[in-house]
Design a protein around this motif. Structure first.
Motif, PDB file in Angstrom:
ATOM      1  N   LYS A  68       0.821  -1.216   0.000  1.00 34.08           N
ATOM      2  CA  LYS A  68       0.000   0.000   0.000  1.00 34.08           C
ATOM      3  C   LYS A  68       0.853   1.263   0.000  1.00 34.08           C
ATOM      4  O   LYS A  68       0.426   2.303  -0.509  1.00 34.08           O
ATOM      5  CB  LYS A  68      -0.938   0.008   1.192  1.00 34.08           C
ATOM      6  N   TYR A  69       2.065   1.185   0.554  1.00 31.32           N
ATOM      7  CA  TYR A  69       2.928   2.365   0.597  1.00 31.32           C
ATOM      8  C   TYR A  69       3.435   2.729  -0.796  1.00 31.32           C
ATOM      9  O   TYR A  69       3.631   3.907  -1.108  1.00 31.32           O
ATOM     10  CB  TYR A  69       4.106   2.123   1.543  1.00 31.32           C
ATOM     11  N   MET A  70       3.625   1.722  -1.643  1.00 31.07           N
ATOM     12  CA  MET A  70       4.090   1.978  -3.009  1.00 31.07           C
ATOM     13  C   MET A  70       3.005   2.654  -3.843  1.00 31.07           C
ATOM     14  O   MET A  70       3.238   3.688  -4.472  1.00 31.07           O
ATOM     15  CB  MET A  70       4.513   0.664  -3.680  1.00 31.07           C
ATOM     16  N   TRP A  71       1.815   2.062  -3.857  1.00 29.30           N
ATOM     17  CA  TRP A  71       0.750   2.625  -4.681  1.00 29.30           C
ATOM     18  C   TRP A  71       0.354   4.020  -4.200  1.00 29.30           C
ATOM     19  O   TRP A  71       0.090   4.916  -5.016  1.00 29.30           O
ATOM     20  CB  TRP A  71      -0.471   1.707  -4.678  1.00 29.30           C
ATOM     21  N   THR A  72       0.319   4.209  -2.894  1.00 30.52           N
ATOM     22  CA  THR A  72      -0.026   5.530  -2.356  1.00 30.52           C
ATOM     23  C   THR A  72       1.027   6.555  -2.744  1.00 30.52           C
ATOM     24  O   THR A  72       0.699   7.695  -3.100  1.00 30.52           O
ATOM     25  CB  THR A  72      -0.183   5.450  -0.830  1.00 30.52           C
ATOM     26  N   TYR A  73       2.289   6.141  -2.700  1.00 36.78           N
ATOM     27  CA  TYR A  73       3.363   7.053  -3.106  1.00 36.78           C
ATOM     28  C   TYR A  73       3.225   7.429  -4.577  1.00 36.78           C
ATOM     29  O   TYR A  73       3.330   8.613  -4.947  1.00 36.78           O
ATOM     30  CB  TYR A  73       4.726   6.395  -2.859  1.00 36.78           C
ATOM     31  N   LEU A  74       3.014   6.464  -5.442  1.00 36.43           N
ATOM     32  CA  LEU A  74       2.891   6.755  -6.870  1.00 36.43           C
ATOM     33  C   LEU A  74       1.740   7.721  -7.144  1.00 36.43           C
ATOM     34  O   LEU A  74       1.858   8.621  -7.985  1.00 36.43           O
ATOM     35  CB  LEU A  74       2.694   5.463  -7.656  1.00 36.43           C
ATOM     36  N   CYS A  75       0.636   7.534  -6.444  1.00 32.36           N
ATOM     37  CA  CYS A  75      -0.522   8.412  -6.647  1.00 32.36           C
ATOM     38  C   CYS A  75      -0.247   9.839  -6.196  1.00 32.36           C
ATOM     39  O   CYS A  75      -0.840  10.786  -6.728  1.00 32.36           O
ATOM     40  CB  CYS A  75      -1.730   7.871  -5.885  1.00 32.36           C
ATOM     41  N   HIS A  76       0.656  10.004  -5.230  1.00 27.64           N
ATOM     42  CA  HIS A  76       0.946  11.335  -4.692  1.00 27.64           C
ATOM     43  C   HIS A  76       2.155  12.008  -5.348  1.00 27.64           C
ATOM     44  O   HIS A  76       2.188  13.240  -5.450  1.00 27.64           O
ATOM     45  CB  HIS A  76       1.222  11.252  -3.186  1.00 27.64           C
ATOM     46  N   ALA A  77       3.130  11.222  -5.764  1.00 23.05           N
ATOM     47  CA  ALA A  77       4.425  11.794  -6.102  1.00 23.05           C
ATOM     48  C   ALA A  77       4.708  11.928  -7.589  1.00 23.05           C
ATOM     49  O   ALA A  77       5.646  12.633  -7.974  1.00 23.05           O
ATOM     50  CB  ALA A  77       5.543  10.955  -5.454  1.00 23.05           C
ATOM     51  N   VAL A  78       3.961  11.256  -8.439  1.00 23.34           N
ATOM     52  CA  VAL A  78       4.208  11.316  -9.884  1.00 23.34           C
ATOM     53  C   VAL A  78       3.182  12.252 -10.519  1.00 23.34           C
ATOM     54  O   VAL A  78       1.981  11.950 -10.525  1.00 23.34           O
ATOM     55  CB  VAL A  78       4.113   9.916 -10.526  1.00 23.34           C
ATOM     56  N   PRO A  79       3.613  13.409 -11.032  1.00 16.32           N
ATOM     57  CA  PRO A  79       2.675  14.424 -11.540  1.00 16.32           C
ATOM     58  C   PRO A  79       1.677  13.907 -12.567  1.00 16.32           C
ATOM     59  O   PRO A  79       0.490  14.245 -12.506  1.00 16.32           O
ATOM     60  CB  PRO A  79       3.611  15.485 -12.143  1.00 16.32           C
ATOM     61  N   GLU A  80       2.126  13.058 -13.501  1.00 18.36           N
ATOM     62  CA  GLU A  80       1.189  12.582 -14.530  1.00 18.36           C
ATOM     63  C   GLU A  80       0.125  11.661 -13.943  1.00 18.36           C
ATOM     64  O   GLU A  80      -1.006  11.598 -14.456  1.00 18.36           O
ATOM     65  CB  GLU A  80       1.940  11.878 -15.658  1.00 18.36           C
ATOM     66  N   TYR A  81       0.451  10.951 -12.862  1.00 17.49           N
ATOM     67  CA  TYR A  81      -0.552  10.119 -12.198  1.00 17.49           C
ATOM     68  C   TYR A  81      -1.527  10.990 -11.418  1.00 17.49           C
ATOM     69  O   TYR A  81      -2.735  10.721 -11.390  1.00 17.49           O
ATOM     70  CB  TYR A  81       0.115   9.105 -11.268  1.00 17.49           C
ATOM     71  N   GLN A  82      -1.005  12.025 -10.762  1.00 15.37           N
ATOM     72  CA  GLN A  82      -1.880  12.949 -10.037  1.00 15.37           C
ATOM     73  C   GLN A  82      -2.900  13.593 -10.972  1.00 15.37           C
ATOM     74  O   GLN A  82      -4.087  13.702 -10.645  1.00 15.37           O
ATOM     75  CB  GLN A  82      -1.043  14.046  -9.378  1.00 15.37           C
ATOM     76  N   LYS A  83      -2.452  14.025 -12.137  1.00 19.34           N
ATOM     77  CA  LYS A  83      -3.354  14.678 -13.095  1.00 19.34           C
ATOM     78  C   LYS A  83      -4.440  13.717 -13.562  1.00 19.34           C
ATOM     79  O   LYS A  83      -5.604  14.093 -13.701  1.00 19.34           O
ATOM     80  CB  LYS A  83      -2.548  15.200 -14.288  1.00 19.34           C
ATOM     81  N   TYR A  84      -4.048  12.480 -13.804  1.00 15.51           N
ATOM     82  CA  TYR A  84      -5.011  11.459 -14.224  1.00 15.51           C
ATOM     83  C   TYR A  84      -6.073  11.247 -13.147  1.00 15.51           C
ATOM     84  O   TYR A  84      -7.280  11.201 -13.438  1.00 15.51           O
ATOM     85  CB  TYR A  84      -4.266  10.155 -14.520  1.00 15.51           C
ATOM     86  N   ILE A  85      -5.645  11.123 -11.905  1.00 13.65           N
ATOM     87  CA  ILE A  85      -6.585  10.868 -10.815  1.00 13.65           C
ATOM     88  C   ILE A  85      -7.515  12.064 -10.620  1.00 13.65           C
ATOM     89  O   ILE A  85      -8.730  11.897 -10.421  1.00 13.65           O
ATOM     90  CB  ILE A  85      -5.831  10.548  -9.504  1.00 13.65           C
ATOM     91  N   ARG A  86      -6.961  13.261 -10.687  1.00 12.20           N
ATOM     92  CA  ARG A  86      -7.806  14.458 -10.547  1.00 12.20           C
ATOM     93  C   ARG A  86      -8.853  14.517 -11.650  1.00 12.20           C
ATOM     94  O   ARG A  86     -10.018  14.834 -11.413  1.00 12.20           O
ATOM     95  CB  ARG A  86      -6.944  15.725 -10.584  1.00 12.20           C
ATOM     96  N   ASP A  87      -8.429  14.220 -12.869  1.00  7.94           N
ATOM     97  CA  ASP A  87      -9.361  14.301 -13.990  1.00  7.94           C
ATOM     98  C   ASP A  87     -10.469  13.252 -13.870  1.00  7.94           C
ATOM     99  O   ASP A  87     -11.634  13.539 -14.148  1.00  7.94           O
ATOM    100  CB  ASP A  87      -8.612  14.104 -15.304  1.00  7.94           C
ATOM    101  N   ARG A  88     -10.113  12.066 -13.427  1.00  7.92           N
ATOM    102  CA  ARG A  88     -11.080  10.969 -13.370  1.00  7.92           C
ATOM    103  C   ARG A  88     -12.024  11.079 -12.172  1.00  7.92           C
ATOM    104  O   ARG A  88     -13.223  10.805 -12.280  1.00  7.92           O
ATOM    105  CB  ARG A  88     -10.324   9.633 -13.338  1.00  7.92           C
ATOM    106  N   TRP A  89     -11.498  11.484 -11.023  1.00 14.57           N
ATOM    107  CA  TRP A  89     -12.304  11.405  -9.809  1.00 14.57           C
ATOM    108  C   TRP A  89     -12.439  12.702  -9.007  1.00 14.57           C
ATOM    109  O   TRP A  89     -13.365  12.818  -8.216  1.00 14.57           O
ATOM    110  CB  TRP A  89     -11.727  10.344  -8.859  1.00 14.57           C
TER     111      TRP A  89
END
Length: 264
Positions: A92-113
């Motif tokens: 869970k620490y890996m996936w949570t980190y990726l969602c918070h720390a990688v800008p392109e993943y953050q943008k995707y999550i913001r756009d989707r949810w």
């Protein structure tokens, strides 16, 4: 690239401050270094994976568009991160980190949810809190697990079962919510049943209502029977026959309630 992960202390601090940080999740600005004030809040693992860039069209989407993008991104992330073991992919620490720390993943999550600040959405999509959220809620981990549980390299189209899983958003959630979800062999049986039953219906009606009742049946069956002794073909027959009985009952003027189906 190497995958990073939060330390336990970093994760717990961030999780406790969801409400205080809620507005930060809407911003393109990098805020983690300042928030952690120079403390060692993450580490880099020795796990090296390929590059995954989410594919999506920005803006509000209907369920059909969401499902289509989920299928594309499942193929992309599983293809890039295929060398992860299930144990590593449960971190869970890996996936949570990726969602918070990688800008392109953050943008995707913001756009989707995250069209506006919602604390529960942040908790569900940026963090992993339970085994169920690992498979169904976290924006990135769910896609990897969709791929892992359905990928079949022996098939000319190795993602054929992934396509069945992502029939629609409800089917996907219900399949991942059965007690078969962590076993690829059982998952294969469930998805083959859905595929064959869709062919049986031949577009005459949707399958969602039938599988929702079937899911309840399978979960009850798994609670009283050792499913590990059943192979994918037996699981397929169990689920397919149940849905077929529901359909026959409906055609005869009954309902799709599992209470009406006996002696399967």
């Amino acid at each position: 690239m190497l995958l990073g992960f939060f330390t336990e202390e970093g994760y717990e601090k961030l999780f406790a401050d969801i409400a205080a940080n809620a507005d930060k999740y809407l911003s393109d600005e990098e805020w983690l270094p300042e928030y952690f004030s120079g403390t060692d809040y993450y580490k880099m693992s020795i796990v090296e994976v390929g590059k995954f860039t989410p594919a999506y069209t920005p803006g509000k989407k209907d369920d059909t568009q969401k499902t289509s993008e989920d299928l594309v991104n499942t193929r992309l992330i599983y293809g890039a991160f295929k060398n992860l073991t299930p144990l590593q992919a449960s971190n869970k620490y890996m996936w949570t980190y990726l969602c918070h720390a990688v800008p392109e993943y953050q943008k995707y999550i913001r756009d989707r949810w995250l069209q506006e600040t919602r604390e529960n959405t942040i908790k569900n999509r940026f963090f992993v809190t339970t085994p169920g959220s690992l498979l169904n809620d976290n924006a990135l981990s769910r896609l990897w697990w969709y791929g892992y549980l359905t990928y079949d390299e022996s098939n000319s189209n190795p993602y054929a079962l992934t396509e069945v899983l992502l029939t629609n958003q409800t089917i996907c959630t219900d399949v991942m919510d059965t007690l078969n979800r962590m076993n690829p062999e059982r998952m294969k049986g469930v998805l083959l049943a859905i595929k064959d039953f869709k062919n049986e219906l031949d577009g005459s009606e949707g399958i969602t209502e039938y599988f929702r009742e079937c899911k309840k049946y399978l979960n009850h069956y798994a609670a009283v029977t050792a499913l590990e002794f059943l192979d994918s073909s037996e699981i397929r027959d169990l689920a397919f026959n149940y849905m077929k009985k529901l359909h026959e009952l409906k055609l005869s003027g009954g309902t799709t309630s599992k209470k009406k189906v006996k002696n399967i």
